[in-house]
Design a protein around this motif. Structure first.
Motif, short mmCIF file in Angstrom:
data_model
loop_
_atom_site.label_atom_id
_atom_site.label_comp_id
_atom_site.label_asym_id
_atom_site.label_seq_id
_atom_site.Cartn_x
_atom_site.Cartn_y
_atom_site.Cartn_z
N TRP A 10 0.81 -1.22 0.00
CA TRP A 10 0.00 0.00 0.00
C TRP A 10 0.85 1.27 0.00
O TRP A 10 0.33 2.37 -0.17
N GLU A 11 2.17 1.13 0.18
CA GLU A 11 3.05 2.29 0.24
C GLU A 11 3.56 2.75 -1.13
O GLU A 11 4.20 3.79 -1.23
N GLU B 251 -9.02 -0.51 2.87
CA GLU B 251 -9.87 0.55 3.39
C GLU B 251 -11.25 0.01 3.78
O GLU B 251 -11.82 0.44 4.79
N LEU C 264 -7.89 6.72 10.86
CA LEU C 264 -7.95 6.32 9.45
C LEU C 264 -7.67 7.50 8.53
O LEU C 264 -7.01 7.37 7.50
N THR D 265 -3.77 8.45 8.87
CA THR D 265 -2.80 7.48 8.35
C THR D 265 -3.05 7.13 6.89
O THR D 265 -2.15 7.23 6.05
N PHE D 266 -4.26 6.70 6.57
CA PHE D 266 -4.57 6.25 5.21
C PHE D 266 -5.29 7.29 4.38
O PHE D 266 -5.61 7.04 3.21
N TRP E 234 -2.60 11.97 2.34
CA TRP E 234 -1.66 10.86 2.48
C TRP E 234 -0.29 11.44 2.77
O TRP E 234 0.26 12.22 2.00
N ARG F 262 4.29 8.35 7.15
CA ARG F 262 3.54 7.65 8.21
C ARG F 262 3.49 6.14 7.95
O ARG F 262 2.45 5.50 8.15
N GLU G 282 2.93 4.09 11.27
CA GLU G 282 1.58 4.28 11.81
C GLU G 282 0.55 3.49 11.02
O GLU G 282 -0.40 2.93 11.59
N ARG G 283 0.73 3.41 9.70
CA ARG G 283 -0.21 2.63 8.89
C ARG G 283 -0.07 1.13 9.21
O ARG G 283 -1.07 0.42 9.34
N TYR G 284 1.17 0.67 9.34
CA TYR G 284 1.37 -0.74 9.67
C TYR G 284 0.76 -1.06 11.03
O TYR G 284 0.09 -2.08 11.20
#
Length: 333
Positions: A137-138, A152, A175, A178-179, A186, A190, A193-195
């Protein structure tokens, strides 16, 4: 051969003298052909799909310093000699130890190393992987990653599942931060934090502990897991590096002595996960005085020859924070 001990890969050919509960783990990064690569090792005895880890080992008495101990473990497990190394973070969560840790509260001191990729056919358990295989997702270089659709949807369901309205609101805010869900921006830094949000929501195998197996559906949506907490360590390193390239010229540790501006741009894009505008990037490089032209040009490739440049080390004395303050091209939603 190696076995797992205290969350670290340990040689099975002989017992280590008085292994401590302090471990050393390395995130070794290269940029090869425009792709970000991380050096991994195979850790036998782990849950299905969780055999991949980072080079690591315990601190033992013969290691005079943490960094020299790390370098020794990396060279022993991968034959990769390290150049640029910096301490990344110390990981010490109570539940991070391996199954045979005898109840020790183990700590890992993680390091980030930047190298140029070297392959060793004599060590089949050491291999290089694109780091987006672990955190898909990165990677926004080709636009919004398709995997975010599934992620999501599950995150929104997790947030909505909170019975307490304050907890539900807090989850929704996270949410967005981070996402970028719900109109948030975006932020490429981060990564950790997303992980950790995916971990907390139970959407990755690591959230199930050391026994959590990785299935094809997990890998397709949230990428390849890693043994122990090594994917968290990798996420920490990616976020650190993405931030650091903006104010320090560390990206040149990954470049050959001479290179083209196109190669430099591809490397910066690979690390940041963003697609950059060619002319804006070249203007920024020129304004920062980061490179200087050489008398050499590329040869043997299709198209017009390109001028080779090299890093201007004088910039370290001329500017307090030389780096790439990038403005990525607009991302698709």
């Amino acid at each position: 051969m190696t076995r797992a001990q205290d969350g670290f890969a340990v040689e099975a050919t002989g017992a280590l003298p008085n292994p401590s509960a302090v471990g050393l783990v390395a995130v070794i990064v290269a940029a090869t052909d425009g792709e970000p690569r991380a050096l991994t090792v195979r850790v036998p005895g782990q849950a299905t799909g969780r055999e991949t880890g980072l080079p690591a080992g315990p601190l033992v008495p013969e290691h005079p310093t943490l960094e020299r101990g790390l370098r020794a473990w990396v060279e022993r497990q991968t034959q990769q000699r390290l150049g640029y190394v910096e301490q990344l973070y110390t990981f010490g969560d109570r539940d991070r130890q391996g199954d045979d840790s005898a109840g020790l509260h183990s700590l890992s001191v993680a390091y980030l190393a930047l190298v140029r990729e070297m392959r060793s056919a004599s060590l089949p358990d050491a291999s290089w992987h694109n780091w987006y295989a672990f955190l898909p997702w990165e990677d926004w270089r080709a636009g919004r990653p398709e995997t975010l659709d599934g992620i999501e949807a599950k995150l929104l369901a997790w947030a909505a599942g909170a019975l307490d309205s304050k907890i539900r609101r807090r989850r929704e805010d996270r949410l967005g931060l981070t996402f970028g869900i719900g109109g948030g921006a975006w932020n490429e830094e981060r990564v950790l934090e997303r992980y950790e949000l995916l971990f907390e929501a139970g959407l990755i195998p690591e959230a199930q502990g050391q026994a959590g197996e990785a299935h094809a559906t997990d890998i397709a949506t949230t990428g390849r897991p890693m043994t122990f907490d090594h994917r968290r360590v990798l996420a920490t390193a990616i976020g650190r590096l993405r931030g650091k390239i903006k104010y320090r010229p560390v990206v040149f540790e990954l470049m050959p002595p001479t290179f083209t501006l196109f190669q430099l741009q591809r490397t910066v894009e690979a690390l940041s996960g963003a697609n950059l505008h060619k002319q804006n990037f070249r203007r920024l490089v020129a304004q920062q005085g980061l490179v200087e032209e050489t008398d050499e040009v590329t040869s043997g490739a299709a198209g017009r020859p390109a001028r080779l440049v090299r890093f201007r080390r004088e910039v370290l004395l001329e500017r307090p924070a030389p780096g790439f303050r990038l403005t990525p091209s607009r991302r698709s939603s």
